[in-house]
Design an enzyme around this catalytic site. Sequence first.
Site: not given
Length: 496
Positions: A282, A288, A163, A295
């Site tokens: 980015s 970043k 979880h 993804e």
Amino acid sequence: MTEESARGGADGDESGVVRRDRFSGGPARSFLSSLAADERIFEADLEVDRAHTLMLAEQEIIDAETAGSILTALDAIEVAGHDSLPDGEDVHEAIETAVIERVGADGGKMHTARSRNDEVATCIRYRLREDVLDAIETTLALRKSLLDVADAHAETIMPGYTHLQPAQPTTVAHWALSYEGTVRRDTERLLEAYARINESPLGGAAFAGTTFDIDREFTASLLGFDGVVVNSMDAASSRDFLLETTQALSTHATTLSGLAEDLIIFANRGFVSLADDYSSTSSIMPQKKNPDTLELVRAVAGDAAGNVQGLMTTLKGLPRAYNRDLQRATTHAWEAVDAVVEASEVAAGAVATAEWNADALAAEAGAGFSTATGVADLLAANGLPFRTAHELVATAAETSAEHGSADYDALDAAAKAVLGEPLASSVDPDAVTDALDPVESIASRDSQGGPAPEATAPQLESGRDALGADESTHSELAGELETAHTALREEVNDYV
């Protein structure tokens, strides 16, 4: 013979070799056409045409000279490429039209004793075999990457989650092997699908067979198929092999999505650093480092699931035998295999090049009192009923949550509250201290399939053995296709 008569009439430039003048025009012609999409099976169709023509000659259904002319024309068409084909309803008609343009009316004998129905079914299976082998190859590469990670990190401890909450400490090896086992089953599903793809429908004709004395086993052998789809109606109309393959690809994409999600979360928490080749920055925040490729891997699972649903919906209401809906069905499989193969390659590369932060992983391995289960097991092993032990440790966990740490004192206080006596009355304090240590906790979990290094070692060994066996199978299957291709070429050379 003029080009017009070769194509079937004065309006031959529009009607090609399949449709009569009545059906040769109108606004629906482009809607019916799959010629552009059929580029994928262009080479497959040429091979199927060659095998069928050779069979017709061997069976003396057409003479050797005619067969030679057709086979020579097919070679010229292959050199010219798909873009040079005349307009047609599909690649099959366009190739036949191109043959007739080169040979004359006798070129139409190539279509004797078959239909486009069994022809296209054969072409799809012929090409799909290669695509599935590509997909299998990427699963093998991913398994190797995971096994290499497991080998290198047998003792690298990390937090394990359920979880998304800290649950029990484990190792990077145990995590990697968990995915290797799943991907191994993905490989098995694709191999099983391949076996059912690898049957030839050629010779089923429209669906009711043919009056000609054909040899279906001969064409199957020439094309490298293991055998034939015996029932001619089944051969021409069934696409269950397509659905099974797309489902297997979707299952693998789901595995990849879970793997990608884990790595994305781990990267976010500083547990792992992805190589620059599998990251991006980015457009506005230069500091970043984003796990963009993973993804997209994660998103492919949705695309593949959509392909399964689209294909299943197309097939679900079709009566026997052939229906034009099937022209739309194949696209779902092509889209799935292309996307999943690419995603699998990326996942394998990302896993192979990722760097694991052992210090950060170790620091978090005991977070959230993740060794609590080990303490409860220790108490149960020393005679306390497990439910009582569970209650004791849960009470300690509540106290630990308030004070930010889980230690012997918290457990001792819980023992006094639950048992009415100090913890030392039930268990050796040194054993409790060991159970609280993530490294010792992992070492104690040496049951089959567990995270202890001595438990992951046989998992790693069996994974290597299974990988070697599947690599051999893949190599054999690819070799069989290459051998068949060479043998077919040699047969053709006897006529041209």
